[in-house]
Motif scaffolding. Structure first.
Motif, PDB file in Angstrom:
ATOM      1  N   GLY A   1      -7.729  14.786  -1.489  1.00 34.31           N
ATOM      2  CA  GLY A   1      -8.596  14.930  -2.649  1.00 34.31           C
ATOM      3  C   GLY A   1      -8.289  13.880  -3.715  1.00 34.31           C
ATOM      4  O   GLY A   1      -7.132  13.501  -3.920  1.00 34.31           O
ATOM      5  N   VAL A   2      -9.337  13.426  -4.392  1.00 35.25           N
ATOM      6  CA  VAL A   2      -9.180  12.384  -5.407  1.00 35.25           C
ATOM      7  C   VAL A   2      -8.217  12.827  -6.503  1.00 35.25           C
ATOM      8  O   VAL A   2      -7.312  12.082  -6.894  1.00 35.25           O
ATOM      9  CB  VAL A   2     -10.555  12.014  -6.008  1.00 35.25           C
ATOM     10  N   ASP A   3      -8.391  14.020  -7.005  1.00 41.30           N
ATOM     11  CA  ASP A   3      -7.550  14.497  -8.110  1.00 41.30           C
ATOM     12  C   ASP A   3      -6.076  14.543  -7.720  1.00 41.30           C
ATOM     13  O   ASP A   3      -5.196  14.286  -8.553  1.00 41.30           O
ATOM     14  CB  ASP A   3      -8.005  15.887  -8.567  1.00 41.30           C
ATOM     15  N   GLU A   4      -5.820  14.829  -6.463  1.00 39.73           N
ATOM     16  CA  GLU A   4      -4.438  14.865  -5.992  1.00 39.73           C
ATOM     17  C   GLU A   4      -3.802  13.475  -6.005  1.00 39.73           C
ATOM     18  O   GLU A   4      -2.594  13.326  -6.193  1.00 39.73           O
ATOM     19  CB  GLU A   4      -4.400  15.449  -4.577  1.00 39.73           C
ATOM     20  N   LEU A   5      -4.623  12.441  -5.819  1.00 36.61           N
ATOM     21  CA  LEU A   5      -4.114  11.070  -5.753  1.00 36.61           C
ATOM     22  C   LEU A   5      -4.085  10.358  -7.097  1.00 36.61           C
ATOM     23  O   LEU A   5      -3.500   9.271  -7.204  1.00 36.61           O
ATOM     24  CB  LEU A   5      -4.971  10.245  -4.785  1.00 36.61           C
ATOM     25  N   VAL A   6      -4.690  10.930  -8.122  1.00 34.16           N
ATOM     26  CA  VAL A   6      -4.770  10.255  -9.425  1.00 34.16           C
ATOM     27  C   VAL A   6      -3.391   9.875  -9.968  1.00 34.16           C
ATOM     28  O   VAL A   6      -3.202   8.734 -10.425  1.00 34.16           O
ATOM     29  CB  VAL A   6      -5.560  11.097 -10.444  1.00 34.16           C
ATOM     30  N   PRO A   7      -2.381  10.760  -9.955  1.00 30.15           N
ATOM     31  CA  PRO A   7      -1.061  10.363 -10.482  1.00 30.15           C
ATOM     32  C   PRO A   7      -0.458   9.163  -9.744  1.00 30.15           C
ATOM     33  O   PRO A   7       0.162   8.293 -10.369  1.00 30.15           O
ATOM     34  CB  PRO A   7      -0.206  11.626 -10.273  1.00 30.15           C
TER      35      PRO A   7
ATOM     36  N   LYS B   1     -16.177   5.662   0.239  1.00 27.63           N
ATOM     37  CA  LYS B   1     -16.370   4.658  -0.819  1.00 27.63           C
ATOM     38  C   LYS B   1     -16.488   5.339  -2.180  1.00 27.63           C
ATOM     39  O   LYS B   1     -15.897   4.887  -3.171  1.00 27.63           O
ATOM     40  CB  LYS B   1     -17.620   3.817  -0.541  1.00 27.63           C
ATOM     41  N   ASP B   2     -17.257   6.419  -2.231  1.00 26.46           N
ATOM     42  CA  ASP B   2     -17.410   7.153  -3.493  1.00 26.46           C
ATOM     43  C   ASP B   2     -16.070   7.702  -3.975  1.00 26.46           C
ATOM     44  O   ASP B   2     -15.774   7.684  -5.180  1.00 26.46           O
ATOM     45  CB  ASP B   2     -18.406   8.304  -3.314  1.00 26.46           C
ATOM     46  N   ALA B   3     -15.243   8.154  -3.023  1.00 25.64           N
ATOM     47  CA  ALA B   3     -13.933   8.691  -3.391  1.00 25.64           C
ATOM     48  C   ALA B   3     -13.052   7.591  -3.985  1.00 25.64           C
ATOM     49  O   ALA B   3     -12.346   7.815  -4.981  1.00 25.64           O
ATOM     50  CB  ALA B   3     -13.262   9.305  -2.169  1.00 25.64           C
ATOM     51  N   ALA B   4     -13.093   6.404  -3.398  1.00 27.31           N
ATOM     52  CA  ALA B   4     -12.282   5.288  -3.910  1.00 27.31           C
ATOM     53  C   ALA B   4     -12.739   4.879  -5.311  1.00 27.31           C
ATOM     54  O   ALA B   4     -11.918   4.620  -6.196  1.00 27.31           O
ATOM     55  CB  ALA B   4     -12.370   4.103  -2.953  1.00 27.31           C
TER      56      ALA B   4
ATOM     57  N   ALA C   1       0.851  -1.190   0.000  1.00 33.35           N
ATOM     58  CA  ALA C   1       0.000   0.000   0.000  1.00 33.35           C
ATOM     59  C   ALA C   1       0.886   1.239   0.000  1.00 33.35           C
ATOM     60  O   ALA C   1       1.637   1.470   0.948  1.00 33.35           O
ATOM     61  CB  ALA C   1      -0.903  -0.004   1.224  1.00 33.35           C
ATOM     62  N   ILE C   2       0.802   2.030  -1.071  1.00 30.75           N
ATOM     63  CA  ILE C   2       1.713   3.169  -1.214  1.00 30.75           C
ATOM     64  C   ILE C   2       1.053   4.509  -0.906  1.00 30.75           C
ATOM     65  O   ILE C   2       1.734   5.527  -0.772  1.00 30.75           O
ATOM     66  CB  ILE C   2       2.311   3.211  -2.634  1.00 30.75           C
ATOM     67  N   ALA C   3      -0.259   4.539  -0.801  1.00 27.31           N
ATOM     68  CA  ALA C   3      -0.966   5.775  -0.476  1.00 27.31           C
ATOM     69  C   ALA C   3      -2.328   5.425   0.084  1.00 27.31           C
ATOM     70  O   ALA C   3      -2.860   4.337  -0.160  1.00 27.31           O
ATOM     71  CB  ALA C   3      -1.114   6.664  -1.711  1.00 27.31           C
ATOM     72  N   SER C   4      -2.896   6.364   0.848  1.00 23.39           N
ATOM     73  CA  SER C   4      -4.211   6.147   1.445  1.00 23.39           C
ATOM     74  C   SER C   4      -5.046   7.408   1.283  1.00 23.39           C
ATOM     75  O   SER C   4      -4.561   8.521   1.545  1.00 23.39           O
ATOM     76  CB  SER C   4      -4.072   5.804   2.930  1.00 23.39           C
ATOM     77  N   ILE C   5      -6.291   7.241   0.842  1.00 27.27           N
ATOM     78  CA  ILE C   5      -7.176   8.389   0.658  1.00 27.27           C
ATOM     79  C   ILE C   5      -7.341   9.138   1.973  1.00 27.27           C
ATOM     80  O   ILE C   5      -7.272  10.354   2.029  1.00 27.27           O
ATOM     81  CB  ILE C   5      -8.543   7.936   0.109  1.00 27.27           C
ATOM     82  N   LYS C   6      -7.569   8.389   3.057  1.00 26.92           N
ATOM     83  CA  LYS C   6      -7.562   8.987   4.405  1.00 26.92           C
ATOM     84  C   LYS C   6      -6.319   8.450   5.112  1.00 26.92           C
ATOM     85  O   LYS C   6      -6.285   7.303   5.518  1.00 26.92           O
ATOM     86  CB  LYS C   6      -8.827   8.608   5.178  1.00 26.92           C
ATOM     87  N   PRO C   7      -5.277   9.278   5.227  1.00 26.33           N
ATOM     88  CA  PRO C   7      -3.986   8.780   5.715  1.00 26.33           C
ATOM     89  C   PRO C   7      -4.018   8.228   7.137  1.00 26.33           C
ATOM     90  O   PRO C   7      -3.342   7.269   7.448  1.00 26.33           O
ATOM     91  CB  PRO C   7      -3.067  10.006   5.629  1.00 26.33           C
ATOM     92  N   GLU C   8      -4.803   8.837   8.014  1.00 24.13           N
ATOM     93  CA  GLU C   8      -4.871   8.414   9.413  1.00 24.13           C
ATOM     94  C   GLU C   8      -6.206   8.847   9.998  1.00 24.13           C
ATOM     95  O   GLU C   8      -6.924   9.669   9.419  1.00 24.13           O
ATOM     96  CB  GLU C   8      -3.721   8.998  10.234  1.00 24.13           C
ATOM     97  N   GLU C   9      -6.498   8.315  11.162  1.00 23.47           N
ATOM     98  CA  GLU C   9      -7.787   8.592  11.803  1.00 23.47           C
ATOM     99  C   GLU C   9      -7.999  10.082  12.023  1.00 23.47           C
ATOM    100  O   GLU C   9      -9.093  10.606  11.816  1.00 23.47           O
ATOM    101  CB  GLU C   9      -7.843   7.845  13.149  1.00 23.47           C
TER     102      GLU C   9
END
Length: 326
Positions: A221-227, A246-249, A207-215
């Protein structure tokens, strides 16, 4: 005098059966439902299992009720995720002050059995305490520590608990080896939340990235993670997570062109081995591999399990039938 003696003998005879009834099954209290799934899958009807935090409640906010504290006082064994949840910290306090007297299991107990924290590569390599049970090696460590605690609490039935653990271990390792060989080479994933990491890395998927990094950290943002997602192999999210995440994923999967795998992190009333198999199959299918389909196992599925298990030297016996039934 004789009449009094007869009455006392009769009373003693009436009490004796109830004294024998006091040797009930050990009460195992666990903090969350997935831990109950591990304990129940391993030890079955030999124990009574109760979990504290209701499904759907935020485990990081939940507080013990007075009735639950009373339940903990009666427990033979108490199983935690390691000790980081507020409920578990309170259990540690109750144990230290003597309110709780049962065998109580925390991180150090599990580490002695091979338990491990994974580093959050996306968040300064901090230890990840979330979702640890999704890694089958950790599940085995929790089950083994529980078995040893049960032996201490109920030594007369030690062999029963050991047999339960051994059967559970065979079934878990059978699934592990069957799915590991289906992952060819190193893969990477973007996950929705930290718990998802534990469903991946034992398969060889980092796992190299997480949409929600920690609690305590806001979602990225989704666009930031696309690359980042575009360079990964799969996007993984939990079906039991908040709809917004879920929608973000799903959006990240669509925008990056990478497949999405849906897993379960929290569940209740299902054996651990079933959820382990289902999560693993979902990930393998997302990567384009062939995994056992949902529903009754086909002959091909059975052959795959048997072949892999024989190669790694696992003795299957009746345990294989338990793993494959569905």
């Amino acid at each position: 005098m004789k009449r009094l003696l007869v009455i006392m003998i009769l009373i003693t005879g009436m009490i004796a059966p109830f004294a024998g009834a006091a040797s009930e099954k050990p009460l195992v209290v666990v903090s969350i439902a997935p831990l109950a799934a591990i304990v129940q899958d391993a030890f079955g009807d030999s124990v009574n299992v109760v979990y504290l935090i209701p499904p759907g409640a935020d485990p990081h906010e939940y507080q013990l009720t007075a009735s639950q504290i009373e339940l903990l006082r009666k427990a033979s064994v108490i199983v935690t995720t390691g000790g980081h949840l507020p409920v578990e910290k309170k259990i540690a306090e109750l144990k230290a002050e003597g309110t709780v007297t049962g065998e109580t299991l925390f991180l150090e107990d599990y580490k002695r059995e091979g338990f491990r924290y994974l580093p959050e590569y996306w968040y300064g390599n901090k230890d990840n305490p979330h979702g640890v049970w999704l890694d089958p090696t950790n599940a085995l460590a929790i089950a083994r520590a529980t078995e040893k605690a049960l032996e201490k609490a109920d030594p007369l039935n030690a062999e029963t608990y050991l047999e339960g653990y051994r059967d559970f271990e065979v079934r878990v390792r059978t699934i592990m080896e069957a799915y590991r060989v289906l992952v060819d080479g190193n893969h990477t994933a973007v996950i929705q939340m930290p718990p998802d990491q534990y469903a991946l890395e034992w398969l060889g998927i980092k796992a190299i990235a997480s949409i929600k990094p920690e609690e305590e950290v806001p979602a990225i943002g989704v666009d930031e993670l696309v690359p980042t997602a575009a360079k990964a192999d799969v996007v993984v999210y939990a079906v039991d997570s908040p709809d917004q995440l879920k929608d973000a994923a799903r959006e990240l999967s669509a925008k990056s062109g990478k497949p999405a795998a849906e897993i379960r992190v929290f569940w209740k009333d299902e054996p651990y081995t079933e959820v382990l198999r289902e999560n693993s199959a979902a990930i393998i299918r997302a990567l384009g591999g062939k995994a056992p389909e949902e529903g009754p196992a086909t002959k091909t599925d059975v052959s795959r399990y048997v072949a892999v298990s024989l190669v790694v030297g696992i003795v299957l016996g009746t345990a294989l039938g338990v793993v494959l039934k569905k």
